[in-house]
Enzyme design. Sequence first.
Site, PDB file in Angstrom:
ATOM      1  N   ASP A  20       0.859  -1.195   0.000  1.00 47.30           N
ATOM      2  CA  ASP A  20       0.000   0.000   0.000  1.00 47.30           C
ATOM      3  C   ASP A  20       0.888   1.235   0.000  1.00 47.30           C
ATOM      4  O   ASP A  20       2.053   1.183   0.408  1.00 47.30           O
ATOM      5  CB  ASP A  20      -0.916   0.028   1.229  1.00 47.30           C
ATOM      6  CG  ASP A  20      -1.851   1.238   1.208  1.00 47.30           C
ATOM      7  OD1 ASP A  20      -2.483   1.479   0.164  1.00 47.30           O
ATOM      8  OD2 ASP A  20      -1.932   1.962   2.215  1.00 47.30           O
ATOM      9  N   SER A  21       0.309   2.362  -0.409  1.00 48.36           N
ATOM     10  CA  SER A  21       1.042   3.625  -0.356  1.00 48.36           C
ATOM     11  C   SER A  21       1.433   3.961   1.089  1.00 48.36           C
ATOM     12  O   SER A  21       2.404   4.665   1.307  1.00 48.36           O
ATOM     13  CB  SER A  21       0.182   4.749  -0.934  1.00 48.36           C
ATOM     14  OG  SER A  21      -1.014   4.843  -0.194  1.00 48.36           O
TER      15      SER A  21
ATOM     16  N   TYR B 156      -0.636   8.706  -2.381  1.00 49.69           N
ATOM     17  CA  TYR B 156      -0.580   8.511  -3.834  1.00 49.69           C
ATOM     18  C   TYR B 156      -1.815   9.122  -4.516  1.00 49.69           C
ATOM     19  O   TYR B 156      -1.793   9.353  -5.721  1.00 49.69           O
ATOM     20  CB  TYR B 156      -0.600   7.007  -4.163  1.00 49.69           C
ATOM     21  CG  TYR B 156       0.710   6.258  -4.042  1.00 49.69           C
ATOM     22  CD1 TYR B 156       1.807   6.756  -3.334  1.00 49.69           C
ATOM     23  CD2 TYR B 156       0.838   5.005  -4.644  1.00 49.69           C
ATOM     24  CE1 TYR B 156       2.980   6.023  -3.243  1.00 49.69           C
ATOM     25  CE2 TYR B 156       2.011   4.278  -4.561  1.00 49.69           C
ATOM     26  CZ  TYR B 156       3.084   4.786  -3.857  1.00 49.69           C
ATOM     27  OH  TYR B 156       4.238   4.052  -3.770  1.00 49.69           O
TER      28      TYR B 156
ATOM     29  N   CYS C  73      -4.331  -1.316  -2.313  1.00 50.74           N
ATOM     30  CA  CYS C  73      -4.495   0.129  -2.454  1.00 50.74           C
ATOM     31  C   CYS C  73      -5.326   0.360  -3.714  1.00 50.74           C
ATOM     32  O   CYS C  73      -4.970  -0.144  -4.793  1.00 50.74           O
ATOM     33  CB  CYS C  73      -3.115   0.772  -2.597  1.00 50.74           C
ATOM     34  SG  CYS C  73      -3.152   2.536  -2.950  1.00 50.74           S
TER      35      CYS C  73
ATOM     36  N   THR D  67      -5.840   3.170  -5.306  1.00 44.89           N
ATOM     37  CA  THR D  67      -5.191   4.096  -6.235  1.00 44.89           C
ATOM     38  C   THR D  67      -4.152   3.351  -7.080  1.00 44.89           C
ATOM     39  O   THR D  67      -4.104   3.508  -8.304  1.00 44.89           O
ATOM     40  CB  THR D  67      -4.538   5.255  -5.450  1.00 44.89           C
ATOM     41  OG1 THR D  67      -5.508   5.799  -4.560  1.00 44.89           O
ATOM     42  CG2 THR D  67      -4.036   6.334  -6.376  1.00 44.89           C
TER      43      THR D  67
ATOM     44  N   GLU E 165      -4.549  10.593   7.888  1.00 44.16           N
ATOM     45  CA  GLU E 165      -3.080  10.534   8.029  1.00 44.16           C
ATOM     46  C   GLU E 165      -2.582  11.513   9.098  1.00 44.16           C
ATOM     47  O   GLU E 165      -1.576  11.282   9.740  1.00 44.16           O
ATOM     48  CB  GLU E 165      -2.403  10.863   6.693  1.00 44.16           C
ATOM     49  CG  GLU E 165      -2.595   9.803   5.625  1.00 44.16           C
ATOM     50  CD  GLU E 165      -1.546   8.700   5.675  1.00 44.16           C
ATOM     51  OE1 GLU E 165      -0.436   8.959   6.137  1.00 44.16           O
ATOM     52  OE2 GLU E 165      -1.866   7.581   5.233  1.00 44.16           O
TER      53      GLU E 165
ATOM     54  N   CYS F  52     -11.426   3.308  -0.982  1.00 43.68           N
ATOM     55  CA  CYS F  52     -10.109   3.727  -0.497  1.00 43.68           C
ATOM     56  C   CYS F  52      -9.872   2.988   0.805  1.00 43.68           C
ATOM     57  O   CYS F  52     -10.756   2.953   1.679  1.00 43.68           O
ATOM     58  CB  CYS F  52     -10.070   5.236  -0.274  1.00 43.68           C
ATOM     59  SG  CYS F  52      -8.562   5.770   0.562  1.00 43.68           S
TER      60      CYS F  52
ATOM     61  N   HIS G 198      -8.258   3.598   3.348  1.00 40.78           N
ATOM     62  CA  HIS G 198      -8.257   4.383   4.594  1.00 40.78           C
ATOM     63  C   HIS G 198      -9.649   4.515   5.209  1.00 40.78           C
ATOM     64  O   HIS G 198      -9.774   4.743   6.410  1.00 40.78           O
ATOM     65  CB  HIS G 198      -7.754   5.810   4.329  1.00 40.78           C
ATOM     66  CG  HIS G 198      -6.277   5.960   4.304  1.00 40.78           C
ATOM     67  ND1 HIS G 198      -5.492   5.347   3.370  1.00 40.78           N
ATOM     68  CD2 HIS G 198      -5.435   6.665   5.106  1.00 40.78           C
ATOM     69  CE1 HIS G 198      -4.230   5.672   3.581  1.00 40.78           C
ATOM     70  NE2 HIS G 198      -4.169   6.471   4.635  1.00 40.78           N
TER      71      HIS G 198
HETATM   72  N1  DGL Z   1      -4.600   3.517   0.114  1.00 43.46           N
HETATM   73  C1  DGL Z   1      -5.037   4.402  -0.937  1.00 43.46           C
HETATM   74  C2  DGL Z   1      -6.274   3.882  -1.644  1.00 43.46           C
HETATM   75  O1  DGL Z   1      -6.841   2.859  -1.298  1.00 43.46           O
HETATM   76  C3  DGL Z   1      -5.259   5.837  -0.486  1.00 43.46           C
HETATM   77  C4  DGL Z   1      -4.091   6.532   0.157  1.00 43.46           C
HETATM   78  C5  DGL Z   1      -3.268   7.432  -0.722  1.00 43.46           C
HETATM   79  O2  DGL Z   1      -3.796   8.406  -1.299  1.00 43.46           O
HETATM   80  O3  DGL Z   1      -2.085   7.139  -0.815  1.00 43.46           O
HETATM   81  O4  DGL Z   1      -6.691   4.488  -2.595  1.00 43.46           O
END
Ligand code: DGL
Length: 278
Positions: free
Chosen positions: A14-15, A46, A77, A79, A162, A196, A198
Amino acid sequence: MTLPTNPAPIGIFDSGYGGLTIFEKIQKQLPQYDYIYLGDNARAPYGTRSFEVVYDYTLQCVKKLFDLGCHLVILACNTASAKALRTIQQNDLPNIDPSRRVLGIIRPTSEIIGEITQSKHVGLLGTSGTIQSNSYPMEVAKIFPEVNIVSHACPMWVPLIENGEHQSEGADFFIKKDIDTLLSKNNNIDTLILGCTHYPLILEKIKKYLPSNINIISQGDIVGQSLKDYLNRHPEIETKCSKNAHIEFLTTESADKFNASAALFLNKKINAKHINIL
Ligand code: DGL
């Protein structure tokens, strides 16, 4: 460089921290496997980055996980799944090692959505990158052409989480605003994809502003089940996944910082290690 060939952990990428919400559910359904979780925290988020940058960063991290021995890597992730997965699968894997696999989390979610919605109108919230990529509507249309995906990007949600501000009144303002905007686009939505990784952290606040008749999809459970099915169908990959129930957490940021924030996502203490990608 030749890659290690021994059975090795499943790589979860993941990012940053968000993939922990997916990893937690994968590990619950498949506790026997070893895992390496890699969070590219130093370069997160990301969600607002261009296709090229998300692709480059994701490919670097996938290669790192391959170098560490992983035969199977999950992009936990949205993204990265939206912006990098297809190119990695089609252009890079054949050159790196055609026997290794990289899977994302958009396809498994898209595969079940048409069976959950009754109204055939599904809401989707995600980062700007995921929404702009149009990946969810495209994937869902292949399987359930009758389903209408109503999308809205929530660029403030990841930074609020975050920065540890997701329990604040400020977070309520943005969560309500974005949900109201989504619902104003279509009032027949009966299912919502939290696109997402998060967003499970703000589930209670999302529920507060979402009409109770709208079903919220838990992506982690879906990905866990889909990975279980995948491993059953692909013994040639399954046998290359080591099984000692060992977990390693790696981050491109400081390990202490990762440990402190990861505890928020996982509700338990962890002991991460710092890693350089390049
Ligand atoms: N984990 C990313 C997602 O599921 C979002 C976090 C990011 O923007 O890096 O899209």
